[in-house]
Design a protein around this motif. Structure first.
Motif, PDB file in Angstrom:
ATOM      1  N   HIS A 119       1.055  -1.251  -0.005  1.00  0.00           N
ATOM      2  CA  HIS A 119       0.082   0.046  -0.107  1.00  0.00           C
ATOM      3  C   HIS A 119       0.843   1.187   0.032  1.00  0.00           C
ATOM      4  O   HIS A 119       1.766   1.196   0.664  1.00  0.00           O
ATOM      5  CB  HIS A 119      -0.816  -0.229   1.021  1.00  0.00           C
ATOM      6  N   PRO A 120       0.584   2.133  -0.740  1.00  0.00           N
ATOM      7  CA  PRO A 120       1.451   3.462  -0.923  1.00  0.00           C
ATOM      8  C   PRO A 120       1.269   4.300   0.399  1.00  0.00           C
ATOM      9  O   PRO A 120       0.330   4.315   1.107  1.00  0.00           O
ATOM     10  CB  PRO A 120       0.658   4.374  -2.074  1.00  0.00           C
ATOM     11  N   VAL A 121       2.213   4.873   0.718  1.00  0.00           N
ATOM     12  CA  VAL A 121       2.324   5.885   1.875  1.00  0.00           C
ATOM     13  C   VAL A 121       3.286   6.888   1.845  1.00  0.00           C
ATOM     14  O   VAL A 121       4.292   6.748   1.110  1.00  0.00           O
ATOM     15  CB  VAL A 121       2.972   5.063   3.120  1.00  0.00           C
ATOM     16  N   SER A 122       2.966   8.052   2.424  1.00  0.00           N
ATOM     17  CA  SER A 122       3.626   9.333   2.516  1.00  0.00           C
ATOM     18  C   SER A 122       3.747   9.689   3.723  1.00  0.00           C
ATOM     19  O   SER A 122       3.019   9.852   4.892  1.00  0.00           O
ATOM     20  CB  SER A 122       3.073  10.406   1.718  1.00  0.00           C
ATOM     21  N   ILE A 123       5.294   9.773   4.316  1.00  0.00           N
ATOM     22  CA  ILE A 123       5.837   9.762   5.796  1.00  0.00           C
ATOM     23  C   ILE A 123       6.231  11.479   5.832  1.00  0.00           C
ATOM     24  O   ILE A 123       6.817  11.996   4.855  1.00  0.00           O
ATOM     25  CB  ILE A 123       6.907   8.997   6.056  1.00  0.00           C
ATOM     26  N   ILE A 124       5.898  11.893   6.763  1.00  0.00           N
ATOM     27  CA  ILE A 124       6.495  13.446   7.088  1.00  0.00           C
ATOM     28  C   ILE A 124       6.972  13.388   8.434  1.00  0.00           C
ATOM     29  O   ILE A 124       6.436  13.176   9.541  1.00  0.00           O
ATOM     30  CB  ILE A 124       5.344  14.412   7.123  1.00  0.00           C
ATOM     31  N   THR A 125       8.380  14.007   8.592  1.00  0.00           N
ATOM     32  CA  THR A 125       8.787  13.862   9.905  1.00  0.00           C
ATOM     33  C   THR A 125      10.037  14.897   9.793  1.00  0.00           C
ATOM     34  O   THR A 125      10.427  15.636   8.785  1.00  0.00           O
ATOM     35  CB  THR A 125       9.676  12.414  10.329  1.00  0.00           C
ATOM     36  N   LYS A 126      10.343  15.133  11.145  1.00  0.00           N
ATOM     37  CA  LYS A 126      11.385  16.177  11.355  1.00  0.00           C
ATOM     38  C   LYS A 126      12.580  15.317  12.231  1.00  0.00           C
ATOM     39  O   LYS A 126      13.317  15.936  12.991  1.00  0.00           O
ATOM     40  CB  LYS A 126      11.291  17.632  11.854  1.00  0.00           C
ATOM     41  N   ASN A 127      12.402  14.212  12.256  1.00  0.00           N
ATOM     42  CA  ASN A 127      13.316  13.185  13.333  1.00  0.00           C
ATOM     43  C   ASN A 127      14.400  12.546  12.626  1.00  0.00           C
ATOM     44  O   ASN A 127      13.964  11.785  11.724  1.00  0.00           O
ATOM     45  CB  ASN A 127      12.489  12.713  14.472  1.00  0.00           C
ATOM     46  N   SER A 128      15.497  12.270  12.941  1.00  0.00           N
ATOM     47  CA  SER A 128      16.538  11.529  12.252  1.00  0.00           C
ATOM     48  C   SER A 128      16.387   9.999  12.236  1.00  0.00           C
ATOM     49  O   SER A 128      16.806   9.072  12.000  1.00  0.00           O
ATOM     50  CB  SER A 128      18.074  11.797  12.486  1.00  0.00           C
TER      51      SER A 128
ATOM     52  N   SER B 108      10.394  17.825   7.053  1.00  0.00           N
ATOM     53  CA  SER B 108      10.437  19.000   7.442  1.00  0.00           C
ATOM     54  C   SER B 108      11.519  19.939   7.920  1.00  0.00           C
ATOM     55  O   SER B 108      12.229  19.409   8.621  1.00  0.00           O
ATOM     56  CB  SER B 108       9.295  19.397   8.554  1.00  0.00           C
ATOM     57  N   LEU B 109      11.755  21.004   7.197  1.00  0.00           N
ATOM     58  CA  LEU B 109      13.152  21.860   7.374  1.00  0.00           C
ATOM     59  C   LEU B 109      12.568  23.074   7.559  1.00  0.00           C
ATOM     60  O   LEU B 109      12.623  24.109   6.516  1.00  0.00           O
ATOM     61  CB  LEU B 109      14.024  21.613   6.272  1.00  0.00           C
ATOM     62  N   THR B 110      12.527  23.727   8.714  1.00  0.00           N
ATOM     63  CA  THR B 110      12.117  24.943   9.049  1.00  0.00           C
ATOM     64  C   THR B 110      12.987  26.141   9.020  1.00  0.00           C
ATOM     65  O   THR B 110      12.763  27.176   8.690  1.00  0.00           O
ATOM     66  CB  THR B 110      11.246  25.300  10.307  1.00  0.00           C
ATOM     67  N   THR B 111      14.161  26.002   9.387  1.00  0.00           N
ATOM     68  CA  THR B 111      15.333  26.816   9.627  1.00  0.00           C
ATOM     69  C   THR B 111      16.858  26.223   9.713  1.00  0.00           C
ATOM     70  O   THR B 111      16.830  24.890  10.167  1.00  0.00           O
ATOM     71  CB  THR B 111      15.202  27.889  10.920  1.00  0.00           C
ATOM     72  N   LEU B 112      17.798  26.707   9.255  1.00  0.00           N
ATOM     73  CA  LEU B 112      19.126  26.490   9.379  1.00  0.00           C
ATOM     74  C   LEU B 112      19.896  27.117  10.482  1.00  0.00           C
ATOM     75  O   LEU B 112      20.989  26.802  10.940  1.00  0.00           O
ATOM     76  CB  LEU B 112      20.030  26.865   8.088  1.00  0.00           C
ATOM     77  N   ASN B 113      19.104  28.054  11.155  1.00  0.00           N
ATOM     78  CA  ASN B 113      19.604  28.695  12.422  1.00  0.00           C
ATOM     79  C   ASN B 113      19.476  28.085  13.729  1.00  0.00           C
ATOM     80  O   ASN B 113      18.342  27.739  14.153  1.00  0.00           O
ATOM     81  CB  ASN B 113      18.775  29.997  12.397  1.00  0.00           C
ATOM     82  N   GLU B 114      20.485  27.404  14.015  1.00  0.00           N
ATOM     83  CA  GLU B 114      20.366  26.556  15.287  1.00  0.00           C
ATOM     84  C   GLU B 114      19.785  27.199  16.643  1.00  0.00           C
ATOM     85  O   GLU B 114      19.064  26.469  17.313  1.00  0.00           O
ATOM     86  CB  GLU B 114      21.808  25.983  15.743  1.00  0.00           C
TER      87      GLU B 114
END
Length: 353
Positions: free
Chosen positions: A157-166, A189-195
């Motif tokens: 079954h097709p699936v789309s995953i969204i995460t911001k965790n390694s 999800s990549l919101t900012t490059l500023n740590e």
């Protein structure tokens, strides 16, 4: 009066009232006679056994038709998260409670399989983690997401995953098998490059460098990765759009999308408190620019415009995104899904004869 201690590792700094509850806890004596009850307590976990795990998406703004979430609430603590409001349906607050009272749907994999067995099931992509992150910290122990992916692989079954965790890399073995059958899309999800901003905005998420590494590893394995620049917050991270796009492309991303922050329900008060505490010098500017993207209000629920906004600021952000995408990702695209491999257990049994 002494300022309250900043709760490190948490996004929200207080619990707004739950709109569904008649009573609430309050501090009556501002002089400090009451014991403080908004301490940075440990995360609590609760069990739930839902009858259904797949939910139909009614929003015309979203391309997928179904979503599923093995967890309710999210320890990542993203201050802007639209899912905060859903925690009120469980009797909790959208503030600190959302981050430290996590509901675990222990029967999620079995429930998923049962729903896929329904004779009227229509095969469309399932969004895994459309509400809360399926790879939040507790997944390391529970492995519900991994087991759900195994179910989806079994059923083709097709699936789309969204995460911001390694943590998603733990399941690379299953992801490769899904991808080989053209059943997988991954959204990072990549919101900012500023740590410094990331630590305040999304306190318990993976660092941007780690997320870029995830994009590179997945794309090197041939897996399509879409980068979500979400949300774009005017006055905080909108200027980062070109650089985020460039670095995502350099790490192998296949596509990119964005949306502008909207602060519906209790999130408005939570965000106001957060921005005033962390960035008092620009708080009003940020709030005014957000409002400028939503017809003068910081919230917007109107289908068709709530995700990308309207007005000059929203148009400027949209143009910046489109120019950056054309420059760095022109000609790239996600692999198309294969909808013809789906097979129930009953169907597999019939094939034996």
């Amino acid at each position: 009066m002494e300022e309250p201690e900043y709760l490190k590792g948490r996004g929200a700094q207080f619990n707004p009232a739950n709109r569904f509850r008649k009573n609430e806890y309050v501090t009556e004596h501002l002089e400090g006679l009451d014991e403080p009850f908004l301490q940075n307590s440990k995360t609590e976990f609760f069990s739930e056994s839902p009858k259904k795990i797949i939910n139909k998406i009614e929003s015309p703004d979203l391309g997928l038709s179904y979503s599923m979430n093995p967890y309710q609430g999210c320890e990542h603590g993203c201050i802007y998260c639209y899912a905060r409001n859903t925690h009120e349906y469980w009797g909790y607050s959208a503030g600190l409670d959302f981050e430290r009272k996590i509901i675990i749907k222990h029967n999620a994999p079995e429930t998923l399989a049962a729903q896929l067995e329904h004779p009227k099931w229509q095969v469309l992509p399932l969004m895994l983690a459309g509400n809360t992150d399926c790879y939040q910290p507790i997944e390391q122990k529970m492995q519900l997401t991994r087991r759900m992916l195994q179910v989806l692989l079994e059923y083709r079954h097709p699936v789309s995953i969204i995460t911001k965790n390694s943590l998603i890399l733990r399941d690379l073995d299953i992801l490769k098998q899904l991808d080989k059958l053209n059943l997988l899309h991954v959204n990072i999800s990549l919101t900012t490059l500023n740590e410094e901003l990331r630590l305040r905005l999304e306190p318990r998420t993976a660092a941007a460098a780690k997320r870029l590494s995830v994009i590179k590893i997945l794309s090197s394995a041939g897996i399509s990765v879409n980068v979500m620049l979400a949300p774009i917050i005017p006055g905080l991270n909108d200027h980062e759009i070109p650089e985020i796009m460039r670095q995502a492309a350099d790490h192998g991303a296949s596509s990119a999308a964005y949306n502008i922050v909207r602060l519906n329900g209790s999130i408005g008060d939570i965000f106001r408190n957060w921005i005033a505490t962390n960035y008092p010098d620009r708080a009003e500017k940020v709030l005014n620019q957000i409002a400028a993207c939503h017809g003068g209000k910081i919230n917007d629920s109107t289908f068709g415009r709530r995700m990308t906004g309207e007005g000059q600021w929203a148009e400027t952000i949209g143009n910046l995104f489109r120019v950056a995408k054309q420059k760095y990702m022109q000609g790239r695209q996600m692999k198309p899904y294969n909808y013809h491999l789906f097979c129930t257990k009953a169907g597999k049994q019939l094939n034996l004869f």
